[in-house]
Design a protein around this motif. Structure first.
Motif, short mmCIF file in Angstrom:
data_model
loop_
_atom_site.label_atom_id
_atom_site.label_comp_id
_atom_site.label_asym_id
_atom_site.label_seq_id
_atom_site.Cartn_x
_atom_site.Cartn_y
_atom_site.Cartn_z
N LEU A 246 4.93 -5.46 39.73
CA LEU A 246 6.32 -5.31 39.29
C LEU A 246 6.46 -5.56 37.80
O LEU A 246 7.16 -4.82 37.09
N ILE A 247 5.80 -6.63 37.32
CA ILE A 247 5.88 -6.93 35.88
C ILE A 247 5.21 -5.80 35.09
O ILE A 247 5.74 -5.36 34.04
N TYR A 248 4.09 -5.32 35.57
CA TYR A 248 3.42 -4.21 34.90
C TYR A 248 4.32 -2.98 34.88
O TYR A 248 4.42 -2.28 33.85
N TYR A 249 4.98 -2.73 35.99
CA TYR A 249 5.83 -1.54 36.08
C TYR A 249 7.05 -1.68 35.17
O TYR A 249 7.53 -0.68 34.60
N MET A 250 7.57 -2.93 35.04
CA MET A 250 8.70 -3.12 34.13
C MET A 250 8.29 -2.77 32.69
O MET A 250 9.08 -2.22 31.92
N GLY A 251 7.08 -3.08 32.30
CA GLY A 251 6.56 -2.68 30.99
C GLY A 251 6.51 -1.17 30.85
O GLY A 251 6.86 -0.61 29.80
N ARG A 252 6.10 -0.50 31.94
CA ARG A 252 6.08 0.97 31.94
C ARG A 252 7.48 1.52 31.78
O ARG A 252 7.70 2.48 31.02
N VAL A 253 8.45 0.95 32.48
CA VAL A 253 9.84 1.41 32.37
C VAL A 253 10.35 1.25 30.95
O VAL A 253 11.03 2.14 30.40
N VAL A 254 10.02 0.14 30.30
CA VAL A 254 10.43 -0.08 28.90
C VAL A 254 9.85 1.02 28.01
O VAL A 254 10.54 1.58 27.13
N ASP A 255 8.56 1.34 28.20
CA ASP A 255 7.93 2.38 27.38
C ASP A 255 8.59 3.73 27.62
O ASP A 255 8.82 4.51 26.67
N ILE A 256 8.89 4.04 28.89
CA ILE A 256 9.53 5.32 29.21
C ILE A 256 10.91 5.42 28.56
O ILE A 256 11.29 6.45 27.99
N LEU A 257 11.66 4.30 28.62
CA LEU A 257 13.01 4.29 28.04
C LEU A 257 12.98 4.50 26.53
O LEU A 257 13.89 5.11 25.95
N THR A 258 11.95 3.98 25.90
CA THR A 258 11.87 4.12 24.43
C THR A 258 11.37 5.49 24.01
O THR A 258 11.54 5.88 22.84
N GLU A 259 10.74 6.21 24.94
CA GLU A 259 10.13 7.48 24.57
C GLU A 259 10.93 8.70 25.02
O GLU A 259 10.63 9.83 24.62
N THR A 260 11.94 8.53 25.89
CA THR A 260 12.70 9.67 26.42
C THR A 260 14.19 9.42 26.27
O THR A 260 14.64 8.28 26.17
N ASN A 261 14.97 10.52 26.31
CA ASN A 261 16.42 10.38 26.33
C ASN A 261 16.88 10.28 27.78
O ASN A 261 16.13 10.61 28.70
N ALA B 70 6.62 -11.21 29.69
CA ALA B 70 7.08 -11.56 31.04
C ALA B 70 5.99 -12.30 31.81
O ALA B 70 6.27 -13.31 32.49
N LEU B 71 4.75 -11.80 31.70
CA LEU B 71 3.64 -12.46 32.39
C LEU B 71 3.43 -13.88 31.87
O LEU B 71 3.21 -14.81 32.65
N THR B 72 3.50 -14.03 30.56
CA THR B 72 3.27 -15.34 29.97
C THR B 72 4.35 -16.34 30.37
O THR B 72 4.05 -17.49 30.73
N LEU B 73 5.59 -15.91 30.30
CA LEU B 73 6.69 -16.81 30.69
C LEU B 73 6.63 -17.14 32.17
O LEU B 73 6.94 -18.26 32.58
N ARG B 74 6.21 -16.16 32.96
CA ARG B 74 6.06 -16.41 34.40
C ARG B 74 4.94 -17.43 34.64
O ARG B 74 5.09 -18.35 35.44
N LEU B 75 3.82 -17.26 33.93
CA LEU B 75 2.73 -18.22 34.06
C LEU B 75 3.15 -19.61 33.59
O LEU B 75 2.79 -20.62 34.19
N ASN B 76 3.91 -19.66 32.49
CA ASN B 76 4.41 -20.94 31.99
C ASN B 76 5.26 -21.64 33.04
O ASN B 76 5.15 -22.86 33.24
#
Length: 614
Positions: free
Chosen positions: A57-72, A307-313
């Motif tokens: 899920l965390i990995y996919y959220m990173g993918r969603v962020v990249d998609i949002l920044t690259e497409t309208n 997100a991963l780091t804060l989750r691990l923290n």
């Protein structure tokens, strides 16, 4: 559905009872958790799957962020709408289903059943211990260990699957995700993990020892407190409230000190954990931002890494506490093993059969027992008692009377010699079948904290109501039983008698105990000051009952009141662990020995010595 999970393991399933359980921690736990082996495997796999889903899920959220920044927005919905819909279905349907299975396995299949099974088996094991074993420990401490060990095992298992397996999978997954995004992001994670492992090692080496000391101290508190409560009459009679409070205070203070030592470890651990977690956040997130600033990582990579780091923290404190709890509970289990894993030393022989008593003859051959000491008990006693013979047994305190009775009941095995019933060595038959043929009324007849009915039927559970009432009448107990009423409004035979029968007078307890033995109707009868707690009028009536009970039975009666045994067929005088006189009342008086001296100086029919441990 939950009933399915609750029924995966039967905590009361048959098992091979061990006379000598494993005394080391891991073999001990392995033996107890064997029925849960398959459930553990499935639970472990589900824990890994749940952790993988969280990482995904965390990995996919990173993918969603990249998609949002690259497409309208228009392109985003058109190109990724189906993908997002499938992810949504997974999150709304399949993820909760996986979570339910994971949680149900742990909370419903394992935790209720493993605690129940361990408590059940531990109680069965302890009940098989000999009377002598119980005499060497506090009942309160034994009970405390039986009660605290099962939840400690349950908590340890919970931490393994809820925290340790999950967190390990999460950590590995995080390293893979970071390395996949940019291998350099995994470097701070690896360094942090080494520091974290060293901290875990430091903590675990100390917390197990500290938790066992704290658990030992808590058991001591329980033992002392229960000892005071169980002997509350003596405490009040001798005005020892203050001394009992001080006695308990010493143990309570020791418990406080050991708990303080345990908590100091956790405080140091927390401070060190916050420090290395700060390094983790700065290292991973800072490096991620630096890579992004140099166009070496996308915004999605930085978002996922953060997100991963804060989750691990957030998880590290939980993981550390889980590990500490795990090892602390291992300390509690180790302390409980001091009782639960003790071997059964007084056991039936492998081929032991049931005693088939036809006549009731008793023979002691070269019988010696000294309780592991140099003196006391019995020494080289030889005795033959014909079936149906009535024997009176007297002697000073410590002469060996109680030892003889305990050996006859096989509460102990003799150091040397044999006890035979109808020429059968008592060690060659099962203990239960031996004691089924012997009825005994003791001087201090404690009752079970149950109803009068339950206490009388303890002698013969299958007896009818009429048989029980008849036994109570013969023991001169029926009339007073009908007048009983407990605080909950139960009356007569349904009234509760209190712990050890404290709600009844000494005479009433003795009469209920007599009724129990009358109902048992065993061919061998042992009487240890059976009427000592009765007043003269009731004793006279009970004596007639006792003489009636003796008909056709082999009887051994211990008494200080010589008038109660003067009519016996034989009187044995014990002194220094040996039989020094043997004969009827008239013969022993004529011989002018110890019995004659007892008779001549007794006051009111008593020898004039107190009964003690023998």
């Amino acid at each position: 559905m939950l009933k399915f999970f609750e029924g995966l393991v039967d905590p009361y399933q048959p098992y091979d009872e061990l006379d000598t359980p494993p005394t080391k921690l891991w073999p001990f736990l392995k033996e107890y958790v064997r029925p849960f082996k398959r459930v553990f495997w499935v639970t472990g796999i589900m824990s890994l799957i749940v952790a993988a889903v969280e990482i995904g899920l965390i990995y996919y959220m990173g993918r969603v962020v990249d998609i949002l920044t690259e497409t309208n927005p228009a392109e985003f919905i058109a190109e990724y709408g189906l993908e997002l819909s499938l992810v949504a279905v997974f999150l709304l349907v399949f993820r909760p289903l996986l979570q339910v299975i994971d949680v149900a396995l742990l909370n419903n299949a394992i935790l209720p059943n493993i605690g129940t099974m361990i408590r059940w088996r531990a109680h069965k094991h302890v009940l098989r211990q000999s009377v002598g074993w119980f005499e060497n420990d506090f009942a309160g401490r034994i009970a405390n260990r039986i009660m605290q060990t099962p939840p400690a095992v349950g908590e340890a298992v919970f931490q393994v699957f809820d925290a340790m397996t999950f967190s390990l999978a999460y950590l590995i997954g995080a390293a893979i995700v970071l390395a996949d995004s940019d291998p350099r992001l995994a470097v701070p994670l690896v360094i942090w993990f080494v520091l974290y492992a060293l901290l875990v090692r430091w903590t675990m080496r100390r917390v197990g020892v500290a938790s066992k000391a704290a658990s030992d101290a808590r058991s001591k508190v329980t033992g002392r407190v229960v000892d005071s409560y169980a002997n509350i009459h003596s405490v009040k009679l001798f005005s020892q409230n203050d001394s009992e409070i001080e006695y308990a205070r010493d143990a309570i203070e020791e418990s406080r000190r050991t708990f303080q030592a345990e908590m100091r470890i956790f405080t140091k651990m927390d401070v060190a954990l916050v420090t290395i977690n700060g390094f983790l956040i700065v290292g991973v997130v800072g490096w991620g931002v630096l890579l992004w600033a140099n166009d070496l990582a996308s915004v999605g990579v930085v978002a996922a890494a953060s997100a991963l780091t804060l989750r691990l923290n957030a998880m590290t404190g939980w993981i550390m506490w889980a590990l500490s709890s795990f090892f602390r509970n291992l300390g509690v289990i180790a302390e409980g093993m001091e009782t639960i894993a003790q071997p059964i030393r007084l056991v039936d022989e492998k081929d032991a059969g049931n005693l088939a008593l036809k006549r009731g003859a008793i023979e002691l051959r070269d019988l010696s027992h000294h309780y592991g000491r140099e003196s006391g008990g019995l020494s080289d006693v030889n005795l033959s008692i014909a079936a149906g013979q009535k024997i009176g047994l007297i002697g000073r305190s410590g002469a060996g009377k109680t030892t003889l009775v305990k050996l006859l009941l096989r509460f102990y095995d003799p150091d040397r010699g044999q006890v035979l019933l109808d020429n059968t060595d008592v060690r060659s038959v099962t203990q239960d079948s031996l004691r089924a043929h012997i009825g005994m009324v003791q001087q201090d007849s404690s009752l079970l904290h149950r109803s009068v009915r339950d206490n009388i039927l303890y002698g013969r559970p299958e007896a009818t109501e009429d048989m029980m009432i008849e036994a109570a009448k013969r023991a001169e107990a029926h009339e007073f039983i009908l007048t009983l009423e407990d605080p909950e409004g139960r009356t007569g035979y349904d009234a509760q008698v209190g712990e050890r029968g404290v709600k009844l007078s000494g005479g009433q307890r003795q009469r209920v105990a007599l009724a129990r033995v009358i109902l048992k109707d065993a061919p061998i009868l042992l009487l240890d000051e059976a009427t000592s707690a009765l007043d003269s009028e009731v004793e006279a009536a009970i004596q007639e009952t006792l003489y009636g009970m003796m008909e056709g039975k082999t009887v051994i009666a211990i008494a200080h009141r010589l008038s109660t045994i003067a009519q016996m067929d034989r009187i044995l005088v014990l002194d220094g662990g040996q039989i020094i006189e043997d004969g009827n009342h008239e013969t022993l008086l004529a011989n002018g020995g110890l019995y004659a001296s007892f008779w001549s100086r007794q006051s009111g029919g008593f020898i004039g010595t107190e009964e003690g441990e023998e």
